[in-house]
Write a protein that holds these residues in place. Structure first.
Motif, PDB file in Angstrom:
ATOM      1  N   HIS A 177       0.905  -1.234   0.001  1.00 43.10           N
ATOM      2  CA  HIS A 177      -0.112   0.136   0.009  1.00 43.10           C
ATOM      3  C   HIS A 177       0.821   1.184   0.045  1.00 43.10           C
ATOM      4  CE1 HIS A 177      -3.500  -2.175   0.535  1.00 43.10           C
ATOM      5  NE2 HIS A 177      -3.158  -2.939   1.304  1.00 43.10           N
ATOM      6  N   ASP A 181      -2.617   4.615  -3.268  1.00 44.60           N
ATOM      7  CA  ASP A 181      -3.811   4.466  -2.487  1.00 44.60           C
ATOM      8  C   ASP A 181      -4.512   5.701  -2.154  1.00 44.60           C
ATOM      9  OD1 ASP A 181      -2.088   2.028  -2.283  1.00 44.60           O
ATOM     10  OD2 ASP A 181      -3.513   1.245  -0.732  1.00 44.60           O
ATOM     11  N   ARG A 204      -3.850  -1.655   8.527  1.00 36.96           N
ATOM     12  CA  ARG A 204      -2.720  -1.622   7.547  1.00 36.96           C
ATOM     13  C   ARG A 204      -1.679  -0.553   8.408  1.00 36.96           C
ATOM     14  NH1 ARG A 204      -5.042  -5.328   6.317  1.00 36.96           N
ATOM     15  NH2 ARG A 204      -6.904  -5.152   4.827  1.00 36.96           N
ATOM     16  N   ASP A 229       2.941  -2.926   5.989  1.00 36.68           N
ATOM     17  CA  ASP A 229       2.121  -3.295   4.947  1.00 36.68           C
ATOM     18  C   ASP A 229       2.002  -2.395   3.807  1.00 36.68           C
ATOM     19  OD1 ASP A 229       0.774  -5.323   6.498  1.00 36.68           O
ATOM     20  OD2 ASP A 229      -0.063  -3.718   7.759  1.00 36.68           O
ATOM     21  N   GLY A 230       3.089  -1.386   3.942  1.00 41.15           N
ATOM     22  CA  GLY A 230       3.365  -0.180   2.968  1.00 41.15           C
ATOM     23  C   GLY A 230       4.037   0.945   3.602  1.00 41.15           C
ATOM     24  N   TYR A 246      -6.967   0.590  -9.667  1.00 36.86           N
ATOM     25  CA  TYR A 246      -7.755   0.464  -8.322  1.00 36.86           C
ATOM     26  C   TYR A 246      -8.838  -0.812  -8.388  1.00 36.86           C
ATOM     27  CZ  TYR A 246      -5.981   5.046  -7.439  1.00 36.86           C
ATOM     28  OH  TYR A 246      -5.163   6.345  -7.164  1.00 36.86           O
ATOM     29  N   THR A 302      -9.791  -0.046  -1.856  1.00 45.98           N
ATOM     30  CA  THR A 302      -8.295  -0.028  -2.305  1.00 45.98           C
ATOM     31  C   THR A 302      -7.360  -0.564  -1.036  1.00 45.98           C
ATOM     32  OG1 THR A 302      -8.634   2.152  -3.407  1.00 45.98           O
ATOM     33  CG2 THR A 302      -6.378   1.628  -2.733  1.00 45.98           C
ATOM     34  N   LEU A 303      -7.772  -0.063   0.192  1.00 52.38           N
ATOM     35  CA  LEU A 303      -7.001  -0.670   1.353  1.00 52.38           C
ATOM     36  C   LEU A 303      -7.353  -1.866   1.737  1.00 52.38           C
ATOM     37  CD1 LEU A 303      -7.511   2.481   3.318  1.00 52.38           C
ATOM     38  CD2 LEU A 303      -5.462   1.832   2.216  1.00 52.38           C
TER      39      LEU A 303
END
Length: 368
Positions: A6, A50, A255, A312-313, A346, A354-355
């Protein structure tokens, strides 16, 4: 099975370094130009990032080497961009220290309606009275008290988003009146607003203290952590997930993203030279991860940290938005896609899609 990263982008000010406005191409004279912001969000949207974050608070932001001060209202910026963008999430910081929870809820819900489900709320709070000389006595609260009040407000905001029951047959039965009499504030129920398209827009929290981590555990969907290396990141992610579990929630539904200052160039020497130039002008925040190198190097870092479940990103603060944002979108993202570490577009219409977040059920929905 590979894991996709992400990627959020923080578009506050001109970049991660306060002197970035002086860098070639940063267009310091356009800092408060809404058209400029739309240009930047369009670039981020081109890469299917994102979300974008717009920070905000009541304080001025003086710089050591310039008189440049101030920011635009984050919620109003997001509302203006909502009908002019597609796909990308719009996360605005709205503070809880000086703004009633009901007004926070309505502001974010309005952005969610204007964007058809792409709003997010970054929880904000103020602690120092010297930052907000006209804000009243609440701004003198210590960090723990300010965060505790923000946590209480976040719970009330969620209840306001849930108060409109679309399942009720009669329109008059759809509104639930949410009054609050808590430890830090009391509030009467205001005029109802329709429930946001996402049900509850994703809540973003900076977990920069134990109290903020507890807040994140109870209310956050996205948690931003500040670390300087992979070991710290892994420990921070573990603390956040433990706080989420302690609050009776599923850690898989949250996240954890690492804040990162990004300086990229055609080679590491070029990136390092620009990094040193900006650091000499204004200094560097030593408490946040800084990546200085090539697009391939950053793509490798993202892939490694996500594969190893260190994070996670990332929420990227480009050192200079007009240099490092296009490099992220046109250089890093294609490399991540080639390695199957970032999606091609997306996956749905909302920021929750998206998440990869589950649908937020309304607590007041009618049951059979």
């Amino acid at each position: 099975m590979s894991r996709h990263a992400h990627l959020g982008i923080d578009l506050s000010d001109t970049g991660a370094h306060a002197a970035a406005w002086r860098d070639h191409g940063s267009r310091g004279q356009r800092l408060f130009d809404a058209a400029r912001l739309l240009e930047l969000v369009t670039v981020a949207q081109r890469g299917a990032l994102d979300f974008v974050v717009f920070d905000d608070d009541f304080a001025l932001h003086p710089s050591r080497s310039t008189t440049l001060q101030g920011r635009l209202d984050a919620a109003l910026v997001a509302a203006r961009l909502a009908p002019r963008t597609t796909g990308i999430g719009l996360v605005s910081t709205v503070g809880t220290t000086h703004t009633a929870a009901a007004h926070v809820a309505k502001a974010v819900a309005t952005i969610d309606h204007a964007s058809h489900g792409r709003a997010g709320w970054q929880v904000g709070w103020d602690t120092r009275i010297d930052d907000v000389p006209t804000a009243g006595p609440r701004s003198s609260a210590v960090q723990s008290a300010a965060v505790a009040a923000a946590a209480e407000a976040a719970g009330v905001v969620g209840r306001h988003w849930d108060r409109w029951d679309e399942s009720a047959e009669a329109p008059s039965a759809r509104r639930r009146f949410v009054a609050h009499d808590g430890v830090h504030f009391a509030a009467a129920p205001p005029t109802a607003a329709p429930r946001p398209p996402q049900g509850r827009p994703p809540v973003v929290v900076r977990a920069d203290s134990p109290a903020a981590t507890e807040l994140a555990g109870r209310h956050a969907d996205v948690v931003r952590v500040r670390v300087t290396g992979p070991d710290e990141a892994a420990q921070a992610r573990a603390r956040v997930r433990a706080a989420v579990a302690a609050a009776g929630r599923d850690p898989r539904d949250v996240r954890v993203l690492v804040d990162t200052h990004l300086v990229v160039g055609p080679d590491r020497a070029s990136a390092q030279a620009r990094h040193e130039m900006l650091a000499e002008l204004e200094g560097v925040d030593a408490g946040t991860l800084s990546f200085v190198g090539t697009t391939a190097g950053f793509a490798e870092l993202v892939s490694t940290w996500v594969d190893d479940e260190i994070a996670d990103g990332f929420v990227v603060r480009p050192s200079s938005v007009h240099t490092d944002l296009p490099a992220l979108v046109d250089g890093v993202v294609p490399l991540l896609r080639a390695a199957d570490r970032f999606r091609l577009g997306y996956p749905g219409a909302t920021l929750r899609d998206t998440l990869g977040l589950p649908l937020a059920a309304a607590r007041y929905a009618a049951t059979a």
